[in-house]
Design an enzyme around this catalytic site. Structure first.
Site: not given
Ligand code: ATP
Ligand code: MG
Length: 722
Positions: A36, A220, A609
């Site tokens: 995301t 997404d 989560r």
């Molecule tokens: P889900 O599959 O549950 O939807 P996601 O893959 O969409 O997860 P995100 O929600 O985008 O993951 O990111 C998870 C957490 O990690 C968030 O708090 C995000 O800000 C943090 N995060 C992601 N990438 C980085 C990064 N490169 N450096 C620091 N924090 C990060």
């Molecule tokens: Mg996500």
């Protein structure tokens, strides 16, 4: 243009995705790896590098809550309002398109959305009118059938029944249902998607317009798209193809609503020159939580397969709390959250997740008793409460006379002396002449087809609704309209008479509705957009929005939600509750391997989560649908490596006992079997009817000759075999 604030907070793989050339791109990655985040940064990157204007961006996600967060994060990154972008759910976006192009979509201008409850009632009425026996044609089944067909893009004419009588009849009802919807100007949820798809399919001109306009489409949670959403995206994609989708096959949890994991593969096969980016570093959870989630999901077959790692801290072991019953489970959770709060954390950093929305009630009761603020997401819907629906029905009928669903709802609420027989006469007339209920009522009145008293009551009702229409026309602000309509309707006096102790709540809800309407009066933010009028927007919101409730949006409060509603979100402290066979995995899904795997994905979603602390709870005794049950511990707990968990038992939360007990192979069952004759000190002799649970949790149901059937805990009952 300096874009370092967009690219710096990313790792290499994420940066690759965010700054990729235009084209079709799929980000395939596990939970918490930044999908995301990448999607949001991609939008900001497009805009800040002047490759896109905000209004050429369409970003789709799955829940209203997720869409809200996406918008918020974007605005933070950009430093200004993202109003001109289309950010929303598939349903919300489809609705917006249909509002703007109702003519091309063959809808009436004032069409209204029906939620699933409205839909159910309409189907039930229809079955009655068609003289179909409800026991043979359960309305729920018919509803399921119709929605399923729509999700697959099928109209009645597309379904061949091949002499299958049952199917033929279903299609027959489906057709009648469509006619009824068209007559009343109503659109159900599945219809929104299908109509929006057909709109593009059948209108080359419009299709081109939107292909040109939305040059940047981002999706997404792509793993949960269904057939019709996928096809809609494909139409929008056009020839050039510039679509950015992110997803995780391990988090597909909507197959019961037609979602197709296969769409991930299909995207790569059918969209032009797709690029694939994988993200493997998890930033969300502690190493312990991640290891537990990885071990759990490894039990599923047919996964695309991803490695997820973290260089974050080890974190605490995962406590498993065995509560005596669901009340005690709630008490444990609330004590924990209060401790957490006393340590200086915010309440809204804690989430309580459950498999079925009915579980929320016990938590709610305890939270209220302890004066802890909370919010329920996606379960209860403010807009589904009877009094709210009544008030909205008045608004709908005043705005749009042929809204039959609204008519049915309020014709005699509050009671106004219009009896069942009069209403039945109206229905019959409407059916006979293929007209709306309102029209039928007017005809009956004009031709004096009923007794004087009934006609009188009709006339009063017509006067009432007419006066409300005048309110709409003559009142400036929407909330004033609502206020006037509620006052005229007599609903307040009606609900004051409610003796179930809810009168106050109900009246507050009506007041709240007036407040809610105010939020729709803000001046338009889009410049080149056809804006919906506030009333349509408000009514659509009421139908689309899944429950907001309880604590104020801005109040710091514990977050309660079903596992389905938790998708995409994250919290420092997460409780996964009701970890019991029959509840989670759900009874319905236990015996079907595909459904069981979906339950496991749901559990994976729940566990992932959690950022810092994950706590699993289960109860030894649970009241379900009014009956006491003695469930076994969920198999999902057993699938977590034992070195990652610690256990806490009820009654003595201080002492952590060995986690091994969850893995014991039934030591207390020796000798006890179905049909075995046993003797008990107090109850005398009997025969074992049932065995449940394992290890120290084993319970037996015995039919005692003297005292009848009883459930006993084997470890304490000291049963002797005879
Ligand atoms: P889900 O599959 O549950 O939807 P996601 O893959 O969409 O997860 P995100 O929600 O985008 O993951 O990111 C998870 C957490 O990690 C968030 O708090 C995000 O800000 C943090 N995060 C992601 N990438 C980085 C990064 N490169 N450096 C620091 N924090 C990060
Ligand atoms: Mg996500």
């Amino acid at each position: 243009m300096d874009v370092s604030h967009i690219l710096d907070p990313l790792n290499d793989a994420q940066r690759l995705a965010v700054a990729a050339d235009a084209g079709n791109l799929l980000v395939l990655a596990g939970a918490g790896s930044g999908k995301t985040r990448v999607l949001i940064h991609r939008i900001a990157w497009y805009i800040e590098t002047n490759q896109a204007r905000p209004n050429s961006i369409l970003s789709v996600t799955f829940t209203n809550k997720a869409a809200g967060e996406m918008r918020g994060r974007l605005e933070q990154l950009l430093g200004y309002s993202a109003g001109a972008m289309w950010v929303g759910t598939f349903h919300g976006i489809s609705h917006r398109l249909l509002r703007a192009h109702w003519k091309e979509a063959n809808l009436v201008q004032n069409f209204q959305i029906m939620d699933s409850d409205d839909q159910y009632r309409m189907i039930r009425r229809l079955l009655r009118a068609m003289a179909l026996d409800e026991s043979k044609w359960p309305p729920r089944e018919v509803q399921w059938f119709i929605n399923g067909q729509k999700d697959e893009g099928l109209r009645p004419k597309d379904i061949s029944s091949d002499d299958d009588f049952h199917l033929e009849q279903m299609v027959h009802v489906y057709r009648a249902y469509e006619e009824q919807c068209a007559r009343s100007g109503l659109v159900d949820f599945a219809e929104l998607l299908l109509r929006a798809y057909e709109l593009f399919r059948d209108n080359e001109h419009l299709r081109r317009h939107y292909q040109d306009r939305f040059r940047h489409v981002l999706v997404d949670e792509f793993q949960d798209t269904n057939t019709i959403q996928y096809r809609w995206l494909k139409l929008l994609n056009g020839h050039e193809g510039n679509m950015f989708v992110v997803g995780d096959d391990d988090q597909s949890i909507y197959s019961w609503r037609g979602a197709q994991i296969e769409n991930m593969q299909r995207f790569q096969d059918e969209f032009r020159d797709t690029e694939l980016v994988r993200l493997e570093q998890n930033y969300r959870s502690t190493a312990t939580i991640l290891a537990a989630a990885n071990a759990l999901i490894a039990n599923n077959s047919g996964r695309i397969g991803k490695e997820l790692w973290t260089d974050g801290e080890e974190g605490e072991l995962i406590p498993i709390y065995t509560a005596y019953n669901e009340q005690e489970e709630a008490r444990f959770i609330i004590e924990n959250v209060m401790d957490w709060h006393r340590e200086g954390h915010r309440f809204d950093e804690a989430a309580v997740l459950y498999r079925t929305s009915a579980q929320s009630r016990v938590f709610e009761d305890h939270l209220r008793r302890n004066n802890v603020p909370y919010r329920v997401h996606g379960g209860f819907r403010f807009y589904e409460r009877a009094e709210v629906k009544d008030a909205l029905a008045y608004l709908r009928l005043s705005a749009f006379r042929s809204d039959d669903t609204a008519f049915e709802r309020i014709i005699n609420t509050p009671t106004r002396g219009i009896g069942n027989r009069s209403v039945e006469a109206v229905r019959a007339k409407a059916r006979e002449n293929n007209i709306s209920l309102w029209q039928a009522m007017t005809d009956i009145l004009e031709n004096k087809l009923l007794t004087g008293r009934a006609l009188n009551a009709f006339q009063n009702f017509i006067n009432l609704i007419d006066s409300m229409t005048l309110d709409i026309e003559n009142t400036e602000e929407l909330h004033e309209v609502l206020d006037a309509i509620i006052k005229r309707s007599g609903l307040i006096a009606h609900y004051k008479k409610d003796t179930s102790g809810k009168a106050e709540d109900r009246i507050e809800n009506l007041e709240e509705l007036v407040t809610a309407a105010q939020e729709f009066e803000a001046p338009p933010t889009d410049d080149d957009e056809p804006r919906m009028d506030p009333m349509s927007e408000f009514l659509a919101h009421a139908a689309l929005e899944a429950g907001e409730g309880q604590a104020d949006i801005y109040e710091d409060s514990i977050q309660l939600m079903t596992l389905h509603a938790a998708k995409g979100l994250e919290y420092p402290l997460v409780f996964l509750t009701g970890m019991e066979e029959g509840l989670f995995p759900h009874q319905r899904s236990k015996d079907d391997i595909r459904q069981l795997e979906e339950e496991r994905r749901l559990c994976y979603v729940g566990m992932t989560r959690a950022m810092k602390k994950l706590i699993l709870t289960h109860a030894e005794v649970r009241r379900l649908y009014g009956q006491e049950t003695y469930p076994q511990v969920s198999r999902f707990i057993r699938e977590i490596p034992r070195e990652l968990i610690s256990s806490v038992r009820f009654g003595n939360p201080e002492s952590s006992s060995s986690s091994d007990e969850y893995f014991d192979e039934e030591p207390h069952k020796q000798g006890l079997g179905l049909g075995q004759r046993v003797s008990h000190n107090t109850f005398g002799q009997g025969v074992i009817l049932n065995l449940e649970g394992s290890g120290s949790h084993t319970r037996v149901q015995v039919n005692f000759e003297e005292v009848g059937t009883k459930w006993l805990v084997a470890a304490y009952a000291d049963l002797q075999m005879v």
